[in-house]
Design a protein around this motif. Structure first.
Motif, short mmCIF file in Angstrom:
data_model
loop_
_atom_site.label_atom_id
_atom_site.label_comp_id
_atom_site.label_asym_id
_atom_site.label_seq_id
_atom_site.Cartn_x
_atom_site.Cartn_y
_atom_site.Cartn_z
N ILE A 87 0.85 -1.19 0.00
CA ILE A 87 0.00 0.00 0.00
C ILE A 87 0.89 1.24 0.00
N GLU A 88 0.30 2.36 -0.34
CA GLU A 88 1.02 3.63 -0.29
C GLU A 88 0.57 4.39 0.96
N LEU A 89 1.54 4.81 1.75
CA LEU A 89 1.27 5.54 2.98
C LEU A 89 1.91 6.92 2.90
N PRO A 90 1.33 7.92 3.56
CA PRO A 90 1.97 9.24 3.62
C PRO A 90 3.28 9.15 4.40
N LEU A 91 4.31 9.76 3.89
CA LEU A 91 5.60 9.74 4.61
C LEU A 91 5.47 10.37 6.00
N LYS A 92 4.57 11.35 6.13
CA LYS A 92 4.41 12.00 7.42
C LYS A 92 3.81 11.07 8.47
N ALA A 93 3.24 9.93 8.04
CA ALA A 93 2.68 8.97 8.98
C ALA A 93 3.72 7.96 9.47
#
Length: 354
Positions: A87-93
């Motif tokens: 999956i693609e996750l926000p880097l800020k997470a």
């Protein structure tokens, strides 16, 4: 081990046995095996997308499901996630784990990887563990360099596998074992992290730490002696970890105890420039040889100005000025054509009498 001995966001669990640790590693390898299939690699799913999750083979759903933790199984059900799904996750997470076995990251190496990622994209997913106490955030289990390089390349998302791994000290042990297999773990990482483990009372003694990691107590003792070095000194050796193993770093630590930081930095320069062996450095430490130190520290003058150099928005190096007459330019990750073009321009500037 008491629950209070773990960092916030982790829960204490009984120590895993060797077989349990092996099972966890096998589970991680099984997940990696699933995503190596080209058809599955093409399935980069959008986060919280049950339809995308359903496109994955049913076999993925049963990867060691009997050994899943309750927290992970609950999280999977809530998000429609199947083991092995990218999956693609926000880097800020994404955030570093307080039990990360790596401490040092070489800036030049991160910059090189950033250039590569900017050109080719992320080819390998990182592994993350949900922070169950803070929904929406994840701890990096494997892939800290890629996360840093993606941020350096001004990316906003990261491809990730969400995995079910032991937490706390157990997650450290698993990450440590994986890094050792890849030869990416250094004695300097061990020195800093093991010293912190003892200071924070995760272990009551060197002996207990050695037993927990399955290492000789002498190995722990050497690393802890290296941990007494200032980070500035360790950073110089981390950049050339191929030349500074535990024995060489131990001798440098002994030298530092007797001579201080500036002399030690000059010794490190000499080890690299003269390709000194550990025995030769030991002789210098014992006074049977001289480090032939100059009055002026070699290469340790503080720069007056620093200019970060970027190509296409990606940092590729820097230009530093020293005093009134010295410039130092360092560039990495350039194409051969760009490198040759820069060289021609510099030559033209220097040859121009005006």
């Amino acid at each position: 081990m008491k629950p209070s001995q773990f960092a916030k966001g982790f829960q204490a669990r009984p120590d895993s046995t060797s077989s349990e640790k092996r099972t966890a590693l096998d589970r991680l390898n099984a997940i990696d095996g699933l995503v190596q299939n080209p058809l599955q690699n093409a399935n980069i799913a959008a986060f919280k997308s049950p339809a995308a999750a359903a496109s994955l083979p049913n076999d993925a759903e049963h990867v060691d499901a009997a050994n899943e933790t309750i927290e992970y199984r609950t999280w999977r059900a809530e998000h429609g996630y199947r083991p092995g799904q990218i999956i693609e996750l926000p880097l800020k997470a994404i955030k570093p784990s307080p039990f990360n076995p790596r401490y040092f990251y070489v800036k030049s190496s991160i910059a090189e990887l950033a250039v590569n990622l900017a050109k080719q994209g992320q080819q390998q997913a990182i592994h993350v563990i949900p922070d169950y106490d803070n929904p929406g955030s994840y701890f990096v289990s494997d892939g800290g360099r890629r996360v840093r390089a993606l941020k350096e390349a001004n990316k906003e998302t990261v491809k990730a596998l969400v995995v079910d791994l032991p937490i706390g000290i157990q997650s450290y042990k698993l990450g440590y074992d994986l890094n050792v297999q890849r030869d990416s773990q250094t004695v300097f990482d061990n020195a800093v992290v093991w010293r912190r483990f003892l200071d924070e009372k995760h272990f009551q003694s060197q002996k207990e730490l050695a037993e927990h990691l399955g290492l000789d107590e002498s190995t722990i003792a050497v690393a802890l002696s290296i941990a007494k070095l200032p980070e500035t000194v360790m950073q110089e050796m981390v950049a050339r970890a191929d030349r500074f193993g535990s024995n060489m770093a131990y001798q440098v630590g002994r030298y530092h105890a007797a001579r201080g930081t500036e002399s030690t930095l000059r010794l490190i320069n000499k080890i690299l420039s003269d390709d000194l062996s550990t025995r030769q450095v030991a002789d210098i430490v014992k006074g049977r040889a001289t480090a032939q130190e100059s009055a002026k520290p070699a290469g340790r003058q503080r720069y007056a100005q620093r200019l970060d150099i970027k190509l296409g928005g990606v940092s590729v190096g820097d230009l530093k000025s020293y005093g009134d007459d010295r410039l130092e330019l360092k560039l990495r990750g350039l194409s051969r054509e760009k490198r040759d073009e820069i060289l021609r321009q510099i030559e033209q500037m220097l040859s121009d009498p005006s």
